[in-house]
Design a protein around this motif. Sequence first.
Motif, short mmCIF file in Angstrom:
data_model
loop_
_atom_site.label_atom_id
_atom_site.label_comp_id
_atom_site.label_asym_id
_atom_site.label_seq_id
_atom_site.Cartn_x
_atom_site.Cartn_y
_atom_site.Cartn_z
N SER A 1 11.53 -0.74 -8.62
CA SER A 1 11.24 0.58 -9.18
C SER A 1 9.76 0.81 -9.47
CB SER A 1 12.03 0.78 -10.49
OG SER A 1 11.60 -0.12 -11.50
N THR A 2 8.97 -0.26 -9.64
CA THR A 2 7.59 -0.09 -10.04
C THR A 2 6.77 0.68 -9.00
OG1 THR A 2 5.58 -1.21 -10.78
CG2 THR A 2 6.86 -2.31 -9.06
N GLN A 3 5.86 1.52 -9.49
CA GLN A 3 4.98 2.28 -8.61
C GLN A 3 3.55 1.75 -8.68
OE1 GLN A 3 5.67 6.61 -9.22
NE2 GLN A 3 7.55 5.96 -10.21
N SER A 4 3.39 0.61 -9.36
CA SER A 4 2.08 -0.02 -9.46
C SER A 4 1.89 -0.98 -8.31
CB SER A 4 1.96 -0.76 -10.80
OG SER A 4 0.85 -1.64 -10.79
N GLU A 5 0.87 -0.76 -7.50
CA GLU A 5 0.63 -1.62 -6.33
C GLU A 5 0.35 -3.06 -6.76
OE1 GLU A 5 -2.75 -2.15 -2.83
OE2 GLU A 5 -2.51 -0.22 -3.83
N ASP A 6 -0.51 -3.24 -7.77
CA ASP A 6 -0.87 -4.59 -8.22
C ASP A 6 0.32 -5.30 -8.83
OD1 ASP A 6 -3.47 -4.22 -7.39
OD2 ASP A 6 -4.18 -3.57 -9.36
N ASP A 7 1.10 -4.58 -9.63
CA ASP A 7 2.26 -5.19 -10.27
C ASP A 7 3.30 -5.60 -9.23
OD1 ASP A 7 3.69 -6.09 -12.45
OD2 ASP A 7 4.73 -4.20 -12.75
N GLU B 1 0.81 -1.21 0.00
CA GLU B 1 0.00 0.00 0.00
C GLU B 1 0.85 1.27 0.00
OE1 GLU B 1 -2.71 -0.12 3.21
OE2 GLU B 1 -3.66 -2.02 2.60
N PHE B 2 2.11 1.14 0.40
CA PHE B 2 3.00 2.30 0.42
C PHE B 2 3.81 2.29 -0.87
CE2 PHE B 2 2.11 1.13 4.79
CZ PHE B 2 1.78 2.35 5.37
N LEU B 3 3.44 3.14 -1.79
CA LEU B 3 4.07 3.14 -3.11
C LEU B 3 5.37 3.94 -3.11
CD1 LEU B 3 0.93 3.64 -5.38
CD2 LEU B 3 1.98 1.53 -4.56
N LYS B 4 6.23 3.60 -4.02
CA LYS B 4 7.52 4.28 -4.12
C LYS B 4 7.36 5.66 -4.74
CE LYS B 4 10.54 0.23 -4.47
NZ LYS B 4 9.55 -0.80 -4.17
N HIS B 5 8.27 6.54 -4.36
CA HIS B 5 8.32 7.88 -4.94
C HIS B 5 8.82 7.76 -6.39
CE1 HIS B 5 9.87 12.00 -5.58
NE2 HIS B 5 8.96 12.35 -4.69
N PRO B 6 8.38 8.67 -7.28
CA PRO B 6 8.84 8.63 -8.68
C PRO B 6 10.36 8.63 -8.85
CG PRO B 6 6.97 10.12 -8.49
CD PRO B 6 7.33 9.70 -7.09
N ILE B 7 11.09 9.07 -7.81
CA ILE B 7 12.55 9.08 -7.92
C ILE B 7 13.09 7.67 -8.12
CG2 ILE B 7 13.04 8.83 -5.45
CD1 ILE B 7 15.32 10.84 -5.80
N TYR B 8 12.31 6.65 -7.71
CA TYR B 8 12.75 5.27 -7.86
C TYR B 8 12.71 4.79 -9.31
CZ TYR B 8 13.26 4.40 -2.88
OH TYR B 8 13.70 4.43 -1.59
N ASP B 9 12.20 5.63 -10.20
CA ASP B 9 12.29 5.30 -11.63
C ASP B 9 13.75 5.07 -12.02
OD1 ASP B 9 9.60 5.45 -12.03
OD2 ASP B 9 9.61 7.54 -12.71
#
Length: 278
Positions: free
Chosen positions: A62-68, A43-51
């Motif tokens: 790196s993914t910011q998709s919870e389901d993925d 439920e705690f998604l990564k910040h876009p900096i993790y791209d």
Amino acid sequence: MLGTFGHTSKEDYFTYGNIYTIGPNIVVVSSPDDCRKVLGSSEFLKHPIYDGLSVKVDVMSSTQSEDDARARHRRVGHVFSHSNLSKAEGFIADHGVAALFKKWDAAIDQTFKKQAVEVNYLSHFKMMVFDVVSAHVFGQSFDMLENDQLKVIDWASEYLSFVTVKFVLGCIAKPFYKLFRPGANKSIRDFYAFTDQRIQERRMYLQSEKATKMPTDALQSFLQAENDGTRFSMTSTDVSAEATALLLAGMATISQTMCYVLHYMLLNPTVYRKAVAE
């Protein structure tokens, strides 16, 4: 980039406590219990900096998709479970601490012959960890430590350096690296080729008559999810990227932690003697 991250984090912790904000929608968590809650939930998604941590394409780190993220963690969760790791304990010991002691004992023997010996702790730790982690990712150890296979380790280290720069500089990382480290691209391509060759070897094995028993490593989990018709099926690029990312992440974090532990123990003889006694 300036090497002050650790000191800054420590000062902020003593100033602001276990939890504090450093920007819009950015919260720093220091408490071990809170960290476990965050890391144990999708439920705690990564910040876009993790791209910046992506490898070819988005990966688990790196993914910011919870389901993925949830689907990919499920695919490899069993590989790093307590039960699976306990079964591999003997292998880990043989290719880990036992291999390291064998390497260092051989170096000590050379000193008795009045031969100069140089021991690079970080390089040895990297090769040792690479051997152990590769067993969980690819189902085999490449005996990097025993054979002093620094070339592959150097390729991996070059890629990690690039990822670090990309993490900080974002889209300008590639031209920066091309300008200041012109040979880096070849090292990165060589490391991709190394992992892709291991994947191709597995595909050939699965199609051969020798494939009487299915491997239980991370690569096999990824291959089973390849074009499986589900919403979260993986492409061949996804398989290569995830396998590469797991190999890199394990090698960097563990080897550097071990190096820091050894460094500070040697600076504190009392702590070192206590650790040896235990």
